[in-house]
Design a protein around this motif. Sequence first.
Motif, short mmCIF file in Angstrom:
data_model
loop_
_atom_site.label_atom_id
_atom_site.label_comp_id
_atom_site.label_asym_id
_atom_site.label_seq_id
_atom_site.Cartn_x
_atom_site.Cartn_y
_atom_site.Cartn_z
N THR A 155 6.41 -2.13 7.41
CA THR A 155 5.85 -2.12 6.06
C THR A 155 5.85 -3.51 5.46
O THR A 155 6.62 -4.38 5.84
CB THR A 155 6.66 -1.19 5.13
OG1 THR A 155 8.03 -1.52 5.25
CG2 THR A 155 6.45 0.26 5.48
N CYS A 156 4.97 -3.68 4.46
CA CYS A 156 4.85 -4.97 3.79
C CYS A 156 6.09 -5.21 2.94
O CYS A 156 6.55 -4.32 2.24
CB CYS A 156 3.61 -4.97 2.92
SG CYS A 156 3.51 -6.42 1.86
N LYS A 157 6.61 -6.44 3.00
CA LYS A 157 7.82 -6.74 2.22
C LYS A 157 7.52 -6.75 0.72
O LYS A 157 8.42 -6.60 -0.10
CB LYS A 157 8.44 -8.06 2.67
CG LYS A 157 7.51 -9.24 2.41
CD LYS A 157 8.19 -10.55 2.72
CE LYS A 157 7.20 -11.65 2.46
NZ LYS A 157 7.45 -12.88 2.08
N ASN A 158 6.25 -6.91 0.33
CA ASN A 158 5.93 -6.93 -1.10
C ASN A 158 5.55 -5.56 -1.63
O ASN A 158 5.81 -5.24 -2.78
CB ASN A 158 4.72 -7.84 -1.38
CG ASN A 158 4.92 -9.23 -0.80
OD1 ASN A 158 6.00 -9.79 -0.92
ND2 ASN A 158 3.89 -9.77 -0.18
N CYS A 159 4.85 -4.78 -0.83
CA CYS A 159 4.19 -3.58 -1.36
C CYS A 159 4.74 -2.27 -0.82
O CYS A 159 4.33 -1.20 -1.26
CB CYS A 159 2.70 -3.63 -1.06
SG CYS A 159 1.95 -5.18 -1.54
N SER A 160 5.61 -2.29 0.14
CA SER A 160 6.09 -1.11 0.85
C SER A 160 5.03 -0.11 1.26
O SER A 160 5.26 1.09 1.28
CB SER A 160 7.27 -0.42 0.14
OG SER A 160 7.14 -0.40 -1.23
N VAL B 157 -1.36 -6.75 8.95
CA VAL B 157 -1.87 -7.16 7.65
C VAL B 157 -1.57 -6.10 6.60
O VAL B 157 -1.72 -4.91 6.86
CB VAL B 157 -3.41 -7.35 7.72
CG1 VAL B 157 -3.96 -7.82 6.39
CG2 VAL B 157 -3.79 -8.33 8.83
N CYS B 158 -1.14 -6.55 5.42
CA CYS B 158 -0.97 -5.61 4.31
C CYS B 158 -2.29 -5.56 3.53
O CYS B 158 -2.82 -6.61 3.15
CB CYS B 158 0.15 -6.04 3.37
SG CYS B 158 0.11 -5.15 1.80
N HIS B 159 -2.79 -4.37 3.28
CA HIS B 159 -4.09 -4.27 2.63
C HIS B 159 -4.03 -4.29 1.12
O HIS B 159 -5.04 -4.12 0.45
CB HIS B 159 -4.86 -3.06 3.16
CG HIS B 159 -5.37 -3.35 4.52
ND1 HIS B 159 -6.53 -4.01 4.74
CD2 HIS B 159 -4.80 -3.15 5.73
CE1 HIS B 159 -6.68 -4.20 6.03
NE2 HIS B 159 -5.65 -3.68 6.66
N TYR B 160 -2.84 -4.50 0.60
CA TYR B 160 -2.77 -4.65 -0.85
C TYR B 160 -2.61 -6.09 -1.28
O TYR B 160 -3.20 -6.53 -2.25
CB TYR B 160 -1.67 -3.77 -1.46
CG TYR B 160 -2.24 -2.41 -1.58
CD1 TYR B 160 -3.12 -2.12 -2.62
CD2 TYR B 160 -2.03 -1.47 -0.59
CE1 TYR B 160 -3.76 -0.92 -2.67
CE2 TYR B 160 -2.67 -0.26 -0.64
CZ TYR B 160 -3.53 0.03 -1.69
OH TYR B 160 -4.17 1.21 -1.74
N CYS B 161 -1.80 -6.85 -0.53
CA CYS B 161 -1.58 -8.21 -0.98
C CYS B 161 -2.04 -9.24 0.05
O CYS B 161 -2.02 -10.44 -0.21
CB CYS B 161 -0.12 -8.42 -1.33
SG CYS B 161 0.95 -8.43 0.11
N GLY B 162 -2.44 -8.78 1.22
CA GLY B 162 -2.95 -9.71 2.20
C GLY B 162 -1.86 -10.35 3.06
O GLY B 162 -2.16 -11.13 3.97
ZN ZN Z 1 1.72 -6.26 0.59
#
Ligand code: ZN
Length: 753
Positions: free
Chosen positions: A461-466, A483-488
């Motif tokens: 999971t993304c460390k910023n957006c979970s 790739v995280c699709h919320y923050c890139g």
């Molecule tokens: Zn993210």
Amino acid sequence: MFCSIILRGATKQIDRMFTYRVPSDLEGTVVPGSLVSIPFGKGDSQRCAVVVELKESFDGDESQVKDISSLISNTPVLKADQLALIDKISDRFNCTRGDVVELMVPSCVVNHKNPVEVFVELISRETAEEVLRSETLRSIAHINILEYLLERGKCSRKELMSSLSCSAAQVKALEDKGLVRLVKETSDNESSVIAIEDAPKGKFTEEYDLSDEQKNAVSEIFNGIDEKKPNTYLLFGITGSGKTEVYLNCAKKVIAEGGSVIYMVPEISLTPQTINWIKGRLGDDVAVLHSRLTDKQRYEQWNNIRTGKAKVIVGPRSGVFAPAVNLRIIILDEEHDSSYKSESHPRYSAKDIARMRSLITGCSVVLGSATPSVESFYAANMGAYKLLELKSRARSEAKLPNIVPVDMKEQIKLGSGTMLSAPLRQAMSVAFSEKKQVILLLNRRGFSRTLVCEDCGEPVTCKNCSVAMTLHNNRRNGSQSLVCHYCGYTIPAYEAQCGVCGGKHFTKAGFGTQQLEEFLHTAFPHEKVLRMDQDSTMTPGAHKEIIEKFANKEASILIGTQMIAKGLDFPDVTVVGVLGADLMLASSSFKASERAFQLITQAAGRAGRGDHPGTVFIQSMRPEQPLFQFACTQNYRAFYEQEIEYRQKLKLPPFKAVGEIVLSLPDESLLIERANVVAKYLNDFLGFQDKKYQFEVFGPIPCVIYELRGKYRMSFVIKAANKSAINGVFKRLIEDFDHVKFPMSFDNDPQEG
Ligand code: ZN
Ligand code: ADP
């Protein structure tokens, strides 16, 4: 007389009000809401348009104003409340007014030709009377025709021929004698039988004494309807609590008072069964709009709605545009369903439009669900919607199914493989021996684009957006990145580390419906399997066919994606398996948990609908996750509390609005170049905005589906205080960029990552 018109389907360049002259022979018939044909542009090609207002004068050069060519439909196609909605919808969903007109006036209306009929009339009454008196006519048929016309006046030749059993030749003979005239006219009162597929009636035709909870909900909504104010209700009732009965009672009241009802159900639930029981209960004044109608049938339904003949309009999301007469209530069953949001331009939300229509007309809106969308439940908690709750099942003998969480980590260690756990397999064998049926549910969305930890099953999971990160192949050098699709946020795949156990070995998640089907053929060689997914339902009618086969017990196993979770009623299903449940959470959308909870709850509602108790197996690598516990106990509130906290922490809807911009081009390097231009523009522009809009911009980020239909796609995510702020940004982009060089799509309510 002049009028302002909007071109149906107008592109941005020509999405203005144009003035036309109403020729004198059309004065009085052309009114606001009329559908007309007009000469447009240099070549004066005929275009279809809607009249929005009449004006006595035109302040400009009157000699430049063109005439309306003709009226396409004899009666107005849009009501006043629909006209009032056009600007609002275009504003809210970033589309042209012409796009809105296209949604409201379907092509079946534009293409509809009023049937031409031949009418017969006397040239002169006196001459006819004279001829009859003089007894010069030899043919009894001729005499009958003249007498009929003298008595009733002009009538259609068809009527004449059938009432008098005469022939067309006999009518023609009178024409030759100079006694009658034949005229061709269009008739609007086409009456033909509406063909809706037949399915056995019954089941819902009986009425019930309402429970106290149902009574309370009904009386609250009745009050709202009487108030004629824009009231919105959230009817929150567990599966089987009898929400339908509440809708039907409200609809009945409205019909009795001469009003009309829009009753929306998710596309997939619009089966002949549903249609027939609604008709069974509400009578024949029901118009149904569904995708299987022919143009002619659709026109008939639509015409019955606009004339007020049909008092109840049943349909999917497009039903929200119906030209209902005296609209008093809009019902959205399964309000959380994603099919209420359009995924192609214009990306409208039927729920939002229902609310907008209610603000204009003062009709009430009822949103019903066992698992409301987080946004709706929040709105109800904040007092924007009135919350009505049904806590108990309507039929006391109906039991909640038995829900069994299964730990697949253990199962894999025990050698059961990754697909079917031992307890589920056993339950299936028992079901088959008792001639019962089994449904296996597999959510394919986001599958195999996610990596999961081999040790604990946790997705990266993304460390910023979970939210789960998505695996992308870099075709240039063969490397892979996440790739995280919320923050890139992006990392090389080999750097992935499990956030839960620290593990470094990852595997692609999941298996597909086809693999499962093959596996079942070996595991249960004597059982027939039906598969319902995107591939098996490509052809029209395929979906219905699969359901019918399963209902007729031609197969004992139905496997499928989320398509099979809703609305279907199979009394002989005693076992439901939810496979790869944690992968539902591993989708890249912030709505993943919400969707997973809804899916499991609904799937559970499928089991044991008949007289036999059902069991639901939820297979996952991490059965201890709270979400599964909440789903097992059907504890929506606990789920909601957890989810709303997460949304608040990460400033996701309903706390902030999220918008998505997708840029797509066939040339990858050009795409990257242009995406950078847009990125710079967004950062510059948003950097200067007032703090109160709370803008945040992320991107460019490759889309989850990076290559689609020969194009590469990059997205930007914008967060802001509300949707209007997001729309403001979209408008600037639409104005400032050449949409041919920079083909962009805009969505202020993205559903999937
Ligand atoms: Zn993210
Ligand atoms: P929901 O839509 O809330 O899941 P349904 O409307 O499908 O629930 O109702 C579940 C079942 O309960 C249906 O079979 C329905 O006919 C029955 N039912 C509804 N209301 C009553 C009632 N007041 N008394 C007895 N049975 C009822």
